[in-house]
Design a protein around this motif. Structure first.
Motif, short mmCIF file in Angstrom:
data_model
loop_
_atom_site.label_atom_id
_atom_site.label_comp_id
_atom_site.label_asym_id
_atom_site.label_seq_id
_atom_site.Cartn_x
_atom_site.Cartn_y
_atom_site.Cartn_z
N SER A 1 0.83 -1.21 0.00
CA SER A 1 0.00 0.00 0.00
C SER A 1 0.86 1.26 0.00
N THR A 2 0.36 2.26 -0.69
CA THR A 2 0.98 3.58 -0.64
C THR A 2 0.32 4.37 0.48
N ALA B 1 1.74 9.85 -1.41
CA ALA B 1 2.50 9.91 -2.65
C ALA B 1 3.22 11.25 -2.81
N PHE C 1 8.79 7.20 -7.03
CA PHE C 1 8.19 5.87 -6.90
C PHE C 1 7.40 5.50 -8.16
N GLN D 1 13.09 5.21 -9.81
CA GLN D 1 12.70 4.95 -8.42
C GLN D 1 13.92 4.64 -7.58
N THR E 1 7.46 9.40 -1.60
CA THR E 1 6.33 8.48 -1.42
C THR E 1 6.65 7.53 -0.27
N TYR F 1 5.65 3.93 1.35
CA TYR F 1 5.07 2.68 0.86
C TYR F 1 5.36 1.57 1.86
#
Length: 129
Positions: free
Chosen positions: A28-29, A32, A54, A59, A85, A87
């Motif tokens: 899951s993010t 962002a 990301f 990245q 981001t 994550y």
């Protein structure tokens, strides 16, 4: 799973009351890059990795966080866009710290500490632009 703070986690215990607990499933993010930062987080359990660019070929993982690290603070204090981001690969449990809660805690703090936090926040802002 409820995590009770250890004695060394006193700052976490002091902000735990009145904060939203959020659980993110695997892959899951959390937020962002480019979003406006309205919440900072304290990692209670699980994993969080901070990425630049990301989802692109460029990245790059900047850091991997461990409990009880806090993240997302700069954008919250500056009212700025997220610079990266956040994550979670395996899922995580977080405490969410809103701007209003942060301001409340700062108002309750010693005047010198308020000055110190304000100074450091402005200094980080200056260095980030």
């Amino acid at each position: 799973m409820i995590i009770e703070p250890k004695t060394s986690d006193a700052p976490i215990a002091s902000i735990r009351e009145g904060l939203g607990r959020r659980v993110f499933p695997a892959r899951s993010t959390i937020f962002a890059e480019g979003e406006i930062g309205t919440i900072a987080y304290v990692l209670l359990r699980g994993d969080v990795t901070i990425f630049l660019r990301f989802g692109t070929e460029q990245q790059r993982a900047v850091t991997r966080l461990t409990p009880p690290q806090m993240f997302g603070v700069h954008a919250l204090m500056a009212g700025a866009q997220r610079a990266a981001t956040a994550y979670t690969e395996n899922g995580c449990e977080l405490l969410a710290v809103s701007e209003s809660r942060l301001k409340q805690k700062l108002e309750e703090a010693d005047p010198f500490l308020r000055y110190w936090v304000d100074y450091l926040s402005k200094r980080i802002n200056d260095l980030s632009t």
